[in-house]
Enzyme design. Sequence first.
Site: not given
Length: 159
Positions: A59, A87, A90
């Site tokens: 990402e 996560c 990101c």
Amino acid sequence: MDDFLVLERYYMQEALKQAKIAFEKDEVPVGAVITHQNQIIAKAHNQVETLNDPTAHAEMIAITQASNSLRSKWLYDCDMYVTLEPCSMCAGALVLARLKRVFFGATDPKTGACGSLYSIVQDPRLNHKVEIIPGILADECAALIRRFFQQKRSFENLN
């Protein structure tokens, strides 16, 4: 099948291709693409091990590519397709980049920050919200992640 669903599946297939590249490089198999006006402007896969960089998630790399492509730090009219729920790092970057939507495949109950563990991209205290569309090709995305970690465990048990 409506045109929107066809496009979602196509873009997630492209993200899966990136995840498979990561798998082949012994990286956690996560892939991401970013679209703008129905065109892919960024493709990336995890490169944490390759670059010895804990921030080299698919990402993050895709956001950098898209920002360079558009010559803008804001990605207002862009969508991200990623094989695994982002996560917290990101998800925070998605908010900071002002992406419109994030489509993801597999959920991540241990570290997912787009609904599973946290919902950073929808937090009303932040100055931007990213729309979440989960479950696109979820089975295929989850199977690739499972296969990777099963192989890792098998290898570790041999040593």
